[in-house]
Structures are given as C-alpha cells and as structure tokens.
Design an enzyme around this catalytic site. Sequence first.
Site, PDB file in Angstrom:
ATOM      1  N   HIS A 105       7.384   1.135  18.993  1.00 43.70           N
ATOM      2  CA  HIS A 105       6.340   1.657  18.109  1.00 43.70           C
ATOM      3  C   HIS A 105       6.548   3.148  17.779  1.00 43.70           C
ATOM      4  CE1 HIS A 105       1.975   0.726  16.687  1.00 43.70           C
ATOM      5  NE2 HIS A 105       2.589   1.544  15.867  1.00 43.70           N
ATOM      6  N   GLY A 160       0.865  -1.192   0.000  1.00 47.33           N
ATOM      7  CA  GLY A 160       0.000   0.000   0.000  1.00 47.33           C
ATOM      8  C   GLY A 160       0.895   1.233   0.000  1.00 47.33           C
ATOM      9  N   ARG A 161       0.392   2.295   0.628  1.00 45.76           N
ATOM     10  CA  ARG A 161       1.173   3.537   0.629  1.00 45.76           C
ATOM     11  C   ARG A 161       2.547   3.362   1.291  1.00 45.76           C
ATOM     12  NH1 ARG A 161      -4.272   5.965   1.639  1.00 45.76           N
ATOM     13  NH2 ARG A 161      -4.110   4.549   3.391  1.00 45.76           N
ATOM     14  N   ILE A 162       2.538   2.788   2.501  1.00 49.36           N
ATOM     15  CA  ILE A 162       3.803   2.708   3.249  1.00 49.36           C
ATOM     16  C   ILE A 162       4.733   1.674   2.615  1.00 49.36           C
ATOM     17  CG2 ILE A 162       4.864   2.271   5.492  1.00 49.36           C
ATOM     18  CD1 ILE A 162       2.156   3.151   6.775  1.00 49.36           C
ATOM     19  N   ARG A 180       1.672  -4.018  12.198  1.00 49.97           N
ATOM     20  CA  ARG A 180       1.038  -4.408  13.456  1.00 49.97           C
ATOM     21  C   ARG A 180       1.657  -5.723  13.917  1.00 49.97           C
ATOM     22  NH1 ARG A 180      -0.193  -0.023  13.891  1.00 49.97           N
ATOM     23  NH2 ARG A 180      -2.233   0.974  14.072  1.00 49.97           N
ATOM     24  N   THR A 199       6.943  -2.885  10.753  1.00 48.48           N
ATOM     25  CA  THR A 199       6.527  -1.568  11.259  1.00 48.48           C
ATOM     26  C   THR A 199       5.004  -1.421  11.148  1.00 48.48           C
ATOM     27  OG1 THR A 199       6.953  -0.663   9.066  1.00 48.48           O
ATOM     28  CG2 THR A 199       8.665  -0.307  10.726  1.00 48.48           C
ATOM     29  N   GLU A 237       1.331  -5.769  22.429  1.00 50.78           N
ATOM     30  CA  GLU A 237       1.924  -4.489  22.773  1.00 50.78           C
ATOM     31  C   GLU A 237       1.284  -3.883  24.029  1.00 50.78           C
ATOM     32  OE1 GLU A 237       2.738  -2.658  18.954  1.00 50.78           O
ATOM     33  OE2 GLU A 237       2.427  -0.737  19.946  1.00 50.78           O
ATOM     34  N   GLY A 262       7.063   4.302  14.479  1.00 48.37           N
ATOM     35  CA  GLY A 262       6.922   4.518  13.036  1.00 48.37           C
ATOM     36  C   GLY A 262       6.612   5.947  12.634  1.00 48.37           C
TER      37      GLY A 262
HETATM   38  C1  GLV Z   1       0.674   3.489  13.767  1.00 47.67           C
HETATM   39  O1  GLV Z   1       0.992   2.352  14.003  1.00 47.67           O
HETATM   40  C2  GLV Z   1      -0.424   3.857  12.952  1.00 47.67           C
HETATM   41  O2  GLV Z   1      -1.240   3.006  12.570  1.00 47.67           O
HETATM   42  O3  GLV Z   1      -0.540   5.060  12.652  1.00 47.67           O
HETATM   43  C1  GLV Z   2      -0.955   3.052   4.848  1.00 48.79           C
HETATM   44  O1  GLV Z   2      -0.970   4.260   4.702  1.00 48.79           O
HETATM   45  C2  GLV Z   2      -0.796   2.083   3.786  1.00 48.79           C
HETATM   46  O2  GLV Z   2      -1.674   2.049   2.912  1.00 48.79           O
HETATM   47  O3  GLV Z   2       0.200   1.356   3.779  1.00 48.79           O
END
Ligand code: GLV
Ligand code: GLV
Length: 327
Positions: A286, A156-158, A239, A237, A268, A288
């Site tokens: 945590h 996805g985005r990250i 869950r 990074t 966690e 990120g």
């Molecule tokens: C952090 O883990 C988030 O989901 O923003």
């Molecule tokens: C979160 O922003 C993702 O789509 O990975």
Amino acid sequence: MTFSVFITRKIPEEGIDILKNTCQKVEVNPHDRPPTYDELLKEVKGRDAIITMLSDRIDARLMQEVANLKIVANYAVGYDNIDVKAATARGIVVTNTPGVLTDSTADMAWALLFSVTRRIVEGDKITRAGKFTGWAPMMLLGGDLVGKTLGIIGAGRIGTAMAMRSRGWCMKVLYTTQSRRNTVLEEMLGAKRVDLEVLLKESDFISLHTPLSEKTKHLVGVRELALMKRTAYLINTGRGAVIDEAALVNALRNKQIAGAGLDVYEDEPKLKPGLAGLDNVVLAPHLGSATVETRTKMSLMAAENIIAVLNKQKPPNCVNPEVLIRF
Ligand code: GLV
Ligand code: GLV
C-alpha cells in the site's frame, strides 16, 4: 479555547507544526504501529479533532464516546474506514486528502504495471540469488505496451491521471465511471466509455481506481476474471476488496489471466492464502501515496481541514458537506 488533537500515526512534521500554532494539545501515537481499537477509544476521549489513517476503523461507537469531537480528518483520499453516516448524524465533519496524491498513486499503478509485465521482481530475485548466469534468449519474456488497450475502472481523478500517462505508449483507452462522462479522457485520448463487461473483454491492462463501497465490493470476481483475456494484467491501487482476492488467486494460479500488480488487499495487511506464493503477481505494501512530497502535502491538508473546522470555517475537503449547514 483549548483544542486537543490526536494523530493516530506519526506523519510528516509540516502539518503537525501548523496544528501546534492553533491547538494547545497535539499528540501523536507514540508507537510505530496502528493503535488497536481499544487504544483508539481511549485516545480519542476529550479530543476536538483527530487525524486518522485508512487502517483506523472510525465507527459509530467510537464517535459516540467523544462528545467534543468536531472533525475526523482522514489522512487518505479514500474514507471507507469511516462511518460517514454516523459522523454526519452527530454533526462531525469528515475530511480527506484528494488531489495531492493523484499523481503519486497514478505513478504507482504504472510502476506495478511495468513490474509485472516486464517481470522485474522475478528478475531481481534471480539476480540477487546469483542465478543470473548470462543473457538468455528465452529468459523471463514479458509483454509489450505500445498500441495495447488500457481499461480504467473508475475514471475519477486518479484513474484519469493513470490513463493520461498512457499517451507515451499510444494506448487505446476504455473506461467505466459511476459519474458523468470523462470529457478529458475522451478529448485528449479518444477514450471510450464502455460497460464493465466490454472493458473486461477488450482490455490488455486493467487498472482499478474506484472507491470501495457496497456497490464496488468484489466488483471483479470469478465471473469478471473469466471475461478477461488470458494475456491481460490486472492492476489495483484503489482498495483491496474491490477484487475478490481468493478468486484472483485462483485465476492467477490457473493462468486464466497473465498477471496482476497489487498495492492493496482485501483484508489488509493480510493476504489471501496462496497469493504470496505466485510469481505472476507483484505485491506492494500500500504505497500509492508514499512519496515525501505527497505525504507532506497530505499532512498539511489534514491540518488545514482541522484548523478551518476549529475556527468554524468551511474545511477545504469535506466529504459530508451536509454538516456544514450548522456552521
Ligand atoms: C490511500 O489508499 C488513500 O486512500 O489515500
Ligand atoms: C481520487 O482522487 C479519485 O477521484 O480517483
């Protein structure tokens, strides 16, 4: 109208300030710790909106207690802490903070990747302890990155931002995704979409970016860890529960994989027994999205989502758009 907002932890002032322009009552948890579930139940009563953290469990019972509640603005991109179905059933809008934390989280994945492969934390410990007695030819040898294969689980985005950063090391990129083909990665990096099994077998570095759901819980367990190369590293990074953490402890202990870099944990903030005693894992608490710039943007974003909903407008980052039909 008088609106009342509760924020479950202190966050950067920027968002709180703009909320104060719209809402008569804006209160922040005074303690430097998450509210307990019972404290949360008490604090949310009578609120129109709440800003919640990923550590707050927002379940059906809690939402039932608050007749007025119009929006739960999660201060995170992930929202597995919220029962979105229950929120939708009650007409409560749920929002998150996507986009603004993409780069900081992708950076964190690389920070962990470097730390574990170049053994930064082990080296830091030795140096601080006064045990660095001079350059040594065989001390703390790590692994190289250039030309290796990076596997992105959840592009996805990250995941995309994480992969794009691999250009500096001319890495080959494999990815899996639950949604459509990632044309950015394919066109920019020549990345290949593969099955999870192929990714696990062929990657030298694997980075997890999939959201947590019933489908992704323990996505990486005993079987998957066994498919990884003995020289491979696992970075998470996303869950914690996407990895079977007890199985990972075993795999790291038995040197079945080379190492891991973790920012998130299954229970966690607790760690599975044995994890903290291992040298081939780097453990971050945590972090990120933990940069000043990102957290400031997240605070503004959460506030803007709330202000929109209180003004009966579409919030920019709704995760349950079905409820907006009623607007
Ligand atoms: C952090 O883990 C988030 O989901 O923003
Ligand atoms: C979160 O922003 C993702 O789509 O990975």
